[in-house]
Scaffold this motif. Sequence first.
Motif, PDB file in Angstrom:
ATOM      1  N   MET A 173      11.743  15.494  -0.742  1.00 56.42           N
ATOM      2  CA  MET A 173      11.892  16.431   0.367  1.00 56.42           C
ATOM      3  C   MET A 173      11.993  17.871  -0.108  1.00 56.42           C
ATOM      4  O   MET A 173      11.355  18.771   0.451  1.00 56.42           O
ATOM      5  N   GLU A 174      12.785  18.110  -1.142  1.00 57.85           N
ATOM      6  CA  GLU A 174      12.946  19.475  -1.642  1.00 57.85           C
ATOM      7  C   GLU A 174      11.620  20.039  -2.134  1.00 57.85           C
ATOM      8  O   GLU A 174      11.299  21.207  -1.887  1.00 57.85           O
ATOM      9  N   ASP A 175      10.855  19.216  -2.836  1.00 56.54           N
ATOM     10  CA  ASP A 175       9.550  19.661  -3.320  1.00 56.54           C
ATOM     11  C   ASP A 175       8.628  20.013  -2.151  1.00 56.54           C
ATOM     12  O   ASP A 175       7.868  20.997  -2.207  1.00 56.54           O
ATOM     13  N   ALA A 176       8.690  19.218  -1.093  1.00 50.47           N
ATOM     14  CA  ALA A 176       7.830  19.456   0.069  1.00 50.47           C
ATOM     15  C   ALA A 176       8.180  20.777   0.748  1.00 50.47           C
ATOM     16  O   ALA A 176       7.292  21.575   1.071  1.00 50.47           O
ATOM     17  N   TYR A 177       9.473  21.024   0.975  1.00 52.18           N
ATOM     18  CA  TYR A 177       9.884  22.266   1.636  1.00 52.18           C
ATOM     19  C   TYR A 177       9.562  23.482   0.762  1.00 52.18           C
ATOM     20  O   TYR A 177       9.166  24.544   1.269  1.00 52.18           O
ATOM     21  N   LYS A 178       9.711  23.328  -0.530  1.00 52.72           N
ATOM     22  CA  LYS A 178       9.433  24.440  -1.444  1.00 52.72           C
ATOM     23  C   LYS A 178       7.955  24.782  -1.442  1.00 52.72           C
ATOM     24  O   LYS A 178       7.570  25.954  -1.396  1.00 52.72           O
ATOM     25  N   ARG A 179       7.110  23.759  -1.490  1.00 47.27           N
ATOM     26  CA  ARG A 179       5.671  24.014  -1.549  1.00 47.27           C
ATOM     27  C   ARG A 179       5.134  24.571  -0.238  1.00 47.27           C
ATOM     28  O   ARG A 179       4.300  25.476  -0.221  1.00 47.27           O
ATOM     29  N   THR A 180       5.601  24.031   0.878  1.00 46.64           N
ATOM     30  CA  THR A 180       5.085  24.455   2.180  1.00 46.64           C
ATOM     31  C   THR A 180       5.732  25.738   2.688  1.00 46.64           C
ATOM     32  O   THR A 180       5.228  26.353   3.639  1.00 46.64           O
ATOM     33  N   ARG A 181       6.853  26.126   2.068  1.00 40.71           N
ATOM     34  CA  ARG A 181       7.590  27.321   2.486  1.00 40.71           C
ATOM     35  C   ARG A 181       7.908  27.240   3.985  1.00 40.71           C
ATOM     36  O   ARG A 181       7.752  28.219   4.735  1.00 40.71           O
ATOM     37  N   SER A 182       8.350  26.072   4.384  1.00 35.94           N
ATOM     38  CA  SER A 182       8.610  25.824   5.802  1.00 35.94           C
ATOM     39  C   SER A 182      10.016  25.285   6.004  1.00 35.94           C
ATOM     40  O   SER A 182      10.667  24.831   5.069  1.00 35.94           O
ATOM     41  N   ARG A 183      10.443  25.305   7.249  1.00 34.77           N
ATOM     42  CA  ARG A 183      11.756  24.788   7.611  1.00 34.77           C
ATOM     43  C   ARG A 183      11.579  23.462   8.357  1.00 34.77           C
ATOM     44  O   ARG A 183      10.478  23.120   8.802  1.00 34.77           O
TER      45      ARG A 183
ATOM     46  N   PRO B  87       0.815  -1.226   0.000  1.00 34.34           N
ATOM     47  CA  PRO B  87       0.000   0.000   0.000  1.00 34.34           C
ATOM     48  C   PRO B  87       0.845   1.271   0.000  1.00 34.34           C
ATOM     49  O   PRO B  87       0.417   2.305  -0.505  1.00 34.34           O
ATOM     50  N   GLU B  88       2.029   1.205   0.595  1.00 33.54           N
ATOM     51  CA  GLU B  88       2.899   2.371   0.702  1.00 33.54           C
ATOM     52  C   GLU B  88       3.662   2.597  -0.604  1.00 33.54           C
ATOM     53  O   GLU B  88       4.173   1.651  -1.194  1.00 33.54           O
ATOM     54  N   PRO B  89       3.760   3.838  -1.080  1.00 36.45           N
ATOM     55  CA  PRO B  89       4.513   4.099  -2.314  1.00 36.45           C
ATOM     56  C   PRO B  89       5.993   3.766  -2.160  1.00 36.45           C
ATOM     57  O   PRO B  89       6.545   3.819  -1.056  1.00 36.45           O
ATOM     58  N   CYS B  90       6.624   3.432  -3.285  1.00 41.02           N
ATOM     59  CA  CYS B  90       8.064   3.147  -3.276  1.00 41.02           C
ATOM     60  C   CYS B  90       8.881   4.424  -3.355  1.00 41.02           C
ATOM     61  O   CYS B  90       9.948   4.523  -2.740  1.00 41.02           O
ATOM     62  N   SER B  91       8.412   5.402  -4.146  1.00 38.90           N
ATOM     63  CA  SER B  91       9.210   6.614  -4.376  1.00 38.90           C
ATOM     64  C   SER B  91       8.343   7.689  -5.025  1.00 38.90           C
ATOM     65  O   SER B  91       7.179   7.481  -5.351  1.00 38.90           O
ATOM     66  N   ASP B  92       8.954   8.862  -5.188  1.00 41.78           N
ATOM     67  CA  ASP B  92       8.382   9.990  -5.930  1.00 41.78           C
ATOM     68  C   ASP B  92       7.087  10.521  -5.320  1.00 41.78           C
ATOM     69  O   ASP B  92       6.082  10.711  -6.014  1.00 41.78           O
ATOM     70  N   TYR B  93       7.116  10.791  -4.035  1.00 44.86           N
ATOM     71  CA  TYR B  93       5.945  11.368  -3.361  1.00 44.86           C
ATOM     72  C   TYR B  93       6.400  12.054  -2.081  1.00 44.86           C
ATOM     73  O   TYR B  93       7.540  11.895  -1.634  1.00 44.86           O
ATOM     74  N   TYR B  94       5.498  12.835  -1.482  1.00 44.11           N
ATOM     75  CA  TYR B  94       5.737  13.369  -0.143  1.00 44.11           C
ATOM     76  C   TYR B  94       4.407  13.588   0.567  1.00 44.11           C
ATOM     77  O   TYR B  94       3.361  13.798  -0.049  1.00 44.11           O
ATOM     78  N   VAL B  95       4.464  13.517   1.892  1.00 46.37           N
ATOM     79  CA  VAL B  95       3.373  13.914   2.782  1.00 46.37           C
ATOM     80  C   VAL B  95       4.037  14.716   3.891  1.00 46.37           C
ATOM     81  O   VAL B  95       4.941  14.215   4.566  1.00 46.37           O
ATOM     82  N   ALA B  96       3.616  15.950   4.076  1.00 41.23           N
ATOM     83  CA  ALA B  96       4.257  16.832   5.052  1.00 41.23           C
ATOM     84  C   ALA B  96       3.233  17.371   6.035  1.00 41.23           C
ATOM     85  O   ALA B  96       2.188  17.883   5.628  1.00 41.23           O
ATOM     86  N   LEU B  97       3.534  17.243   7.324  1.00 37.88           N
ATOM     87  CA  LEU B  97       2.723  17.846   8.373  1.00 37.88           C
ATOM     88  C   LEU B  97       3.435  19.111   8.831  1.00 37.88           C
ATOM     89  O   LEU B  97       4.598  19.060   9.262  1.00 37.88           O
ATOM     90  N   VAL B  98       2.736  20.250   8.720  1.00 33.15           N
ATOM     91  CA  VAL B  98       3.361  21.551   8.952  1.00 33.15           C
ATOM     92  C   VAL B  98       2.576  22.326  10.003  1.00 33.15           C
ATOM     93  O   VAL B  98       1.336  22.356   9.976  1.00 33.15           O
ATOM     94  N   SER B  99       3.310  22.944  10.930  1.00 36.43           N
ATOM     95  CA  SER B  99       2.694  23.821  11.917  1.00 36.43           C
ATOM     96  C   SER B  99       3.628  25.000  12.163  1.00 36.43           C
ATOM     97  O   SER B  99       4.816  24.812  12.448  1.00 36.43           O
ATOM     98  N   LYS B 100       3.099  26.199  12.040  1.00 38.29           N
ATOM     99  CA  LYS B 100       3.861  27.432  12.256  1.00 38.29           C
ATOM    100  C   LYS B 100       5.164  27.418  11.464  1.00 38.29           C
ATOM    101  O   LYS B 100       6.244  27.686  12.012  1.00 38.29           O
ATOM    102  N   GLN B 101       5.050  27.053  10.187  1.00 32.61           N
ATOM    103  CA  GLN B 101       6.163  27.048   9.232  1.00 32.61           C
ATOM    104  C   GLN B 101       7.274  26.081   9.621  1.00 32.61           C
ATOM    105  O   GLN B 101       8.424  26.264   9.232  1.00 32.61           O
ATOM    106  N   GLU B 102       6.925  25.038  10.378  1.00 33.28           N
ATOM    107  CA  GLU B 102       7.853  23.955  10.686  1.00 33.28           C
ATOM    108  C   GLU B 102       7.271  22.637  10.189  1.00 33.28           C
ATOM    109  O   GLU B 102       6.100  22.347  10.427  1.00 33.28           O
ATOM    110  N   VAL B 103       8.094  21.863   9.482  1.00 25.76           N
ATOM    111  CA  VAL B 103       7.674  20.539   9.034  1.00 25.76           C
ATOM    112  C   VAL B 103       7.928  19.571  10.189  1.00 25.76           C
ATOM    113  O   VAL B 103       9.069  19.171  10.448  1.00 25.76           O
ATOM    114  N   VAL B 104       6.864  19.184  10.874  1.00 24.26           N
ATOM    115  CA  VAL B 104       7.025  18.341  12.061  1.00 24.26           C
ATOM    116  C   VAL B 104       7.153  16.864  11.691  1.00 24.26           C
ATOM    117  O   VAL B 104       7.693  16.065  12.460  1.00 24.26           O
ATOM    118  N   LEU B 105       6.679  16.492  10.494  1.00 25.92           N
ATOM    119  CA  LEU B 105       6.837  15.121  10.011  1.00 25.92           C
ATOM    120  C   LEU B 105       6.818  15.140   8.501  1.00 25.92           C
ATOM    121  O   LEU B 105       5.952  15.775   7.884  1.00 25.92           O
TER     122      LEU B 105
END
Length: 300
Positions: free
Chosen positions: A145-155, A121-139
């Motif tokens: 990873m780069e795509d996730a940080y760019k889209r969420t504008r978070s650290r 059920p879990e993807p092998c590659s080429d995806y992201y799921v990001a949990l963000v709070s107050k511009q911090e990616v907590v998970l």
Amino acid sequence: MSHELVEAAPFSIPKSPSAEKVCQEQETDKAAPQSAITFVYQAKLAELYCNVTATWCKNHTSHSLCITMEKPCQNNQCCTCKIDLNSCQFWGKKGLKSFEVDGRRVDVYWDFRQAKFSSTPEPCSDYYVALVSKQEVVLLLGDLMEDAYKRTRSRASSEEAKLMYKKENLSGKRLFCTKAMLEEGKKEHDIVIETSLSGPDEPEMWISIDGTVAIRIMNLYWRFRGNETVMLNDVPVEIFWDVHDWLFSSLGTSHGFFIFKPCRLDGDYSSGSPSQYNSPKGSSSSTRGFCHFLYAWKTE
């Protein structure tokens, strides 16, 4: 953007999933498609530590990821975000949902547009799921990873989320294949459980890690429950098994139970439903307290 608040059972170490539905899929003797995989992390949300559960499920009609976030000390309250991975529309594979945990807003971003899948059920590659709070990616899950940080504008969070345990259900005839994180900072190891329960010889079972037999259990009628410690690249790994129901119950009505854990296991697992486990004192390694729980359902 939607806001969801759902009540659920409090956090606990996983019990026997006898009441859970196991995916009814066609099996082959070589492979056992995984129907459900659950990862539980501890993540830091500002000054609050939360348990985050990510469950990937797949059967004939549905394919989904369910993310639940809760405070360890909070009773009967959690927040849940469910993502439909079966969406046939391209735009539906990228999205954003939000909820609140103890008054703190959490945004869940995902992108599965290019995700690659295998039999799990879990993807092998080429995806992201990001949990963000107050511009911090907590998970952050996935490899983009780069795509996730760019889209969420978070650290990145000041404290990386820790994987506490992995639980999964498998179904098959003779072989059960899985992966387990047995060494910190390294890739998951391939684990294969092979059985021979019928025929003129006594029933046997083999547990292999990365293609090498780590344990051979002969005469399962007498050794249907037990544990051994094996060395993996100088790391001791405790392996526990309980296959009583494979031998003495009807096929498909119950499961074999396995635990894979780096270092020493503490606690009573004789019931087949672990209630607690402890890390060695003074250990700070994220994998020292990690457990992989496997429920293996035999089919005809």
